[in-house]
Design a protein around this motif. Structure first.
Motif, PDB file in Angstrom:
ATOM      1  N   ILE A 177       1.233 -13.008  -9.731  1.00  0.00           N
ATOM      2  CA  ILE A 177       1.974 -11.784  -9.375  1.00  0.00           C
ATOM      3  C   ILE A 177       1.477 -10.578 -10.326  1.00  0.00           C
ATOM      4  CG2 ILE A 177       3.601 -12.596 -11.213  1.00  0.00           C
ATOM      5  CD1 ILE A 177       6.071 -11.836  -9.483  1.00  0.00           C
ATOM      6  N   ALA A 178       1.712  -9.513  -9.792  1.00  0.00           N
ATOM      7  CA  ALA A 178       1.239  -8.225 -10.455  1.00  0.00           C
ATOM      8  C   ALA A 178       2.087  -8.049 -11.501  1.00  0.00           C
ATOM      9  CB  ALA A 178       1.478  -7.090  -9.481  1.00  0.00           C
ATOM     10  N   ASP A 179       1.352  -7.485 -12.778  1.00  0.00           N
ATOM     11  CA  ASP A 179       2.070  -7.163 -14.054  1.00  0.00           C
ATOM     12  C   ASP A 179       3.252  -6.260 -13.750  1.00  0.00           C
ATOM     13  OD1 ASP A 179      -0.801  -7.265 -16.121  1.00  0.00           O
ATOM     14  OD2 ASP A 179       0.568  -8.995 -15.316  1.00  0.00           O
ATOM     15  N   SER A 180       2.905  -5.285 -12.901  1.00  0.00           N
ATOM     16  CA  SER A 180       4.040  -4.215 -12.568  1.00  0.00           C
ATOM     17  C   SER A 180       5.317  -4.541 -11.965  1.00  0.00           C
ATOM     18  CB  SER A 180       3.482  -3.174 -11.536  1.00  0.00           C
ATOM     19  OG  SER A 180       3.042  -3.786 -10.297  1.00  0.00           O
ATOM     20  N   VAL A 181       5.412  -6.034 -11.477  1.00  0.00           N
ATOM     21  CA  VAL A 181       6.483  -6.356 -10.959  1.00  0.00           C
ATOM     22  C   VAL A 181       7.085  -7.520 -11.461  1.00  0.00           C
ATOM     23  CG1 VAL A 181       5.836  -5.457  -8.851  1.00  0.00           C
ATOM     24  CG2 VAL A 181       5.439  -7.843  -8.960  1.00  0.00           C
ATOM     25  N   LYS A 182       6.354  -8.026 -12.369  1.00  0.00           N
ATOM     26  CA  LYS A 182       6.677  -9.319 -13.167  1.00  0.00           C
ATOM     27  C   LYS A 182       8.108  -9.163 -13.939  1.00  0.00           C
ATOM     28  CE  LYS A 182       2.236 -11.620 -14.552  1.00  0.00           C
ATOM     29  NZ  LYS A 182       1.508 -11.847 -15.735  1.00  0.00           N
ATOM     30  N   GLY A 183       8.866 -10.115 -13.554  1.00  0.00           N
ATOM     31  CA  GLY A 183      10.408 -10.002 -14.286  1.00  0.00           C
ATOM     32  C   GLY A 183      11.357  -9.430 -13.188  1.00  0.00           C
ATOM     33  N   ARG A 184      10.785  -8.735 -12.275  1.00  0.00           N
ATOM     34  CA  ARG A 184      11.641  -7.940 -11.165  1.00  0.00           C
ATOM     35  C   ARG A 184      11.464  -8.892  -9.826  1.00  0.00           C
ATOM     36  NH1 ARG A 184      10.728  -2.966  -9.908  1.00  0.00           N
ATOM     37  NH2 ARG A 184       8.368  -3.051 -10.536  1.00  0.00           N
ATOM     38  N   PHE A 185      10.465  -9.155  -9.411  1.00  0.00           N
ATOM     39  CA  PHE A 185      10.077  -9.662  -8.198  1.00  0.00           C
ATOM     40  C   PHE A 185      10.015 -11.245  -8.348  1.00  0.00           C
ATOM     41  CE2 PHE A 185       7.966  -5.755  -6.089  1.00  0.00           C
ATOM     42  CZ  PHE A 185       9.332  -4.923  -6.471  1.00  0.00           C
ATOM     43  N   THR A 186      10.396 -12.114  -7.162  1.00  0.00           N
ATOM     44  CA  THR A 186      10.198 -13.451  -7.184  1.00  0.00           C
ATOM     45  C   THR A 186       9.512 -13.764  -5.748  1.00  0.00           C
ATOM     46  OG1 THR A 186      12.519 -14.093  -6.784  1.00  0.00           O
ATOM     47  CG2 THR A 186      11.717 -14.106  -9.001  1.00  0.00           C
ATOM     48  N   ILE A 187       8.822 -14.961  -5.586  1.00  0.00           N
ATOM     49  CA  ILE A 187       8.350 -15.141  -4.488  1.00  0.00           C
ATOM     50  C   ILE A 187       8.623 -16.566  -3.954  1.00  0.00           C
ATOM     51  CG2 ILE A 187       5.999 -15.667  -5.614  1.00  0.00           C
ATOM     52  CD1 ILE A 187       4.628 -14.740  -3.130  1.00  0.00           C
ATOM     53  N   PRO A 188       9.785 -16.858  -3.251  1.00  0.00           N
ATOM     54  CA  PRO A 188      10.057 -18.193  -2.794  1.00  0.00           C
ATOM     55  C   PRO A 188       9.173 -18.414  -1.781  1.00  0.00           C
ATOM     56  CG  PRO A 188      12.106 -16.708  -2.927  1.00  0.00           C
ATOM     57  CD  PRO A 188      10.916 -15.824  -3.224  1.00  0.00           C
ATOM     58  N   GLN A 226       0.956  -1.098  -0.004  1.00  0.00           N
ATOM     59  CA  GLN A 226       0.118  -0.006   0.107  1.00  0.00           C
ATOM     60  C   GLN A 226       0.841   1.081  -0.046  1.00  0.00           C
ATOM     61  OE1 GLN A 226      -2.883   0.115   3.117  1.00  0.00           O
ATOM     62  NE2 GLN A 226      -4.230   1.506   1.873  1.00  0.00           N
ATOM     63  N   ALA A 227       0.700   2.053  -1.095  1.00  0.00           N
ATOM     64  CA  ALA A 227       1.485   3.346  -1.097  1.00  0.00           C
ATOM     65  C   ALA A 227       0.744   4.539  -0.414  1.00  0.00           C
ATOM     66  CB  ALA A 227       1.794   3.507  -2.628  1.00  0.00           C
ATOM     67  N   PRO A 228       1.127   5.682  -0.330  1.00  0.00           N
ATOM     68  CA  PRO A 228       0.358   6.485   0.401  1.00  0.00           C
ATOM     69  C   PRO A 228      -0.686   7.153  -0.448  1.00  0.00           C
ATOM     70  CG  PRO A 228       2.865   6.901   0.835  1.00  0.00           C
ATOM     71  CD  PRO A 228       2.834   5.708  -0.238  1.00  0.00           C
ATOM     72  N   GLY A 229      -1.811   7.083  -0.128  1.00  0.00           N
ATOM     73  CA  GLY A 229      -2.936   7.518  -0.922  1.00  0.00           C
ATOM     74  C   GLY A 229      -3.513   6.679  -1.749  1.00  0.00           C
ATOM     75  N   LYS A 230      -3.173   5.433  -1.942  1.00  0.00           N
ATOM     76  CA  LYS A 230      -3.514   4.385  -2.737  1.00  0.00           C
ATOM     77  C   LYS A 230      -4.138   3.210  -2.015  1.00  0.00           C
ATOM     78  CE  LYS A 230      -0.372   5.559  -6.298  1.00  0.00           C
ATOM     79  NZ  LYS A 230       0.633   4.797  -7.444  1.00  0.00           N
ATOM     80  N   GLN A 231      -4.848   2.576  -2.642  1.00  0.00           N
ATOM     81  CA  GLN A 231      -5.467   1.256  -2.040  1.00  0.00           C
ATOM     82  C   GLN A 231      -4.463   0.145  -1.947  1.00  0.00           C
ATOM     83  OE1 GLN A 231      -8.883  -0.011  -4.302  1.00  0.00           O
ATOM     84  NE2 GLN A 231     -10.313   1.211  -2.867  1.00  0.00           N
ATOM     85  N   ARG A 232      -4.703  -0.698  -0.953  1.00  0.00           N
ATOM     86  CA  ARG A 232      -3.820  -2.004  -0.944  1.00  0.00           C
ATOM     87  C   ARG A 232      -3.728  -2.575  -2.233  1.00  0.00           C
ATOM     88  NH1 ARG A 232      -3.341  -5.398   4.718  1.00  0.00           N
ATOM     89  NH2 ARG A 232      -3.309  -2.834   5.206  1.00  0.00           N
ATOM     90  N   GLU A 233      -2.817  -3.378  -2.760  1.00  0.00           N
ATOM     91  CA  GLU A 233      -2.710  -4.036  -3.955  1.00  0.00           C
ATOM     92  C   GLU A 233      -1.956  -5.166  -3.898  1.00  0.00           C
ATOM     93  OE1 GLU A 233      -1.258  -1.620  -6.989  1.00  0.00           O
ATOM     94  OE2 GLU A 233       0.948  -1.778  -6.309  1.00  0.00           O
ATOM     95  N   LEU A 234      -2.441  -6.379  -4.495  1.00  0.00           N
ATOM     96  CA  LEU A 234      -1.552  -7.426  -4.771  1.00  0.00           C
ATOM     97  C   LEU A 234      -0.135  -7.304  -5.332  1.00  0.00           C
ATOM     98  CD1 LEU A 234      -1.534 -10.665  -4.947  1.00  0.00           C
ATOM     99  CD2 LEU A 234      -2.141 -10.327  -7.228  1.00  0.00           C
ATOM    100  N   VAL A 235       0.962  -7.973  -4.771  1.00  0.00           N
ATOM    101  CA  VAL A 235       2.242  -8.005  -5.308  1.00  0.00           C
ATOM    102  C   VAL A 235       2.554  -9.310  -5.944  1.00  0.00           C
ATOM    103  CG1 VAL A 235       4.627  -7.541  -5.084  1.00  0.00           C
ATOM    104  CG2 VAL A 235       3.081  -6.260  -3.702  1.00  0.00           C
ATOM    105  N   ALA A 236       2.261 -10.196  -4.791  1.00  0.00           N
ATOM    106  CA  ALA A 236       2.562 -11.587  -5.247  1.00  0.00           C
ATOM    107  C   ALA A 236       2.190 -12.893  -4.366  1.00  0.00           C
ATOM    108  CB  ALA A 236       3.976 -11.975  -5.595  1.00  0.00           C
ATOM    109  N   THR A 237       1.456 -13.673  -4.862  1.00  0.00           N
ATOM    110  CA  THR A 237       1.004 -14.714  -3.613  1.00  0.00           C
ATOM    111  C   THR A 237       1.441 -16.148  -4.485  1.00  0.00           C
ATOM    112  OG1 THR A 237      -1.219 -15.270  -4.720  1.00  0.00           O
ATOM    113  CG2 THR A 237      -0.594 -13.468  -2.936  1.00  0.00           C
ATOM    114  N   ILE A 238       1.440 -17.144  -3.571  1.00  0.00           N
ATOM    115  CA  ILE A 238       1.990 -18.369  -4.158  1.00  0.00           C
ATOM    116  C   ILE A 238       1.059 -19.387  -3.072  1.00  0.00           C
ATOM    117  CG2 ILE A 238       4.089 -18.379  -2.593  1.00  0.00           C
ATOM    118  CD1 ILE A 238       5.399 -20.454  -4.370  1.00  0.00           C
ATOM    119  N   THR A 239       0.626 -20.643  -3.824  1.00  0.00           N
ATOM    120  CA  THR A 239      -0.158 -21.676  -3.072  1.00  0.00           C
ATOM    121  C   THR A 239       0.759 -22.695  -2.776  1.00  0.00           C
ATOM    122  OG1 THR A 239      -0.460 -22.974  -5.124  1.00  0.00           O
ATOM    123  CG2 THR A 239      -2.017 -20.933  -4.922  1.00  0.00           C
TER     124      THR A 239
END
Length: 116
Positions: free
Chosen positions: A59-70, A39-52
């Protein structure tokens, strides 16, 4: 009592990396999904990445290729490896757990600040 303990936030320059970690205690079984929201200031909470438990990743499009979720199922821990960070990634990051398909748990949040 369920507890989510986050660590690893901080200040980093654009282009740098950070790794967040979340350890879940008090949960012994039936964890379906773990991950991260932000959650950024003034914005709604948003998904970054989850794993079952089975390894399916959302994973959010905005972080694909940059973030991973071990994830370590045996230890009920989940991490977020963040590379090539941008100022737009600045936010409070929250650990998230879904248990028994209906029960949601949130961490206290950890601040990530990316300077330009």
């Amino acid at each position: 009592q369920v507890q989510l303990v986050e660590s690893g936030g901080g200040l980093v320059q654009a282009g740098g990396s950070l790794r967040l970690s979340c350890a879940a205690s008090g949960i012994i079984f039936s964890v379906n999904r773990m991950g991260w929201y932000r959650q950024a200031p003034g914005k709604q909470r948003e998904l970054v990445a989850t794993i079952t438990t089975g390894g399916a990743i959302n994973i959010a499009d905005s972080v694909k290729g940059r973030f991973t979720i071990p994830r370590d199922n045996a230890q009920n821990t989940v991490s977020l490896q963040m590379n090539s960070l941008k100022p737009d990634d600045t936010a409070v990051y929250y650990c998230y757990v879904l248990r028994s398909q209906t029960r949601e748990y949130w961490g206290q949040g950890t601040q990530v600040t990316v300077s330009s």
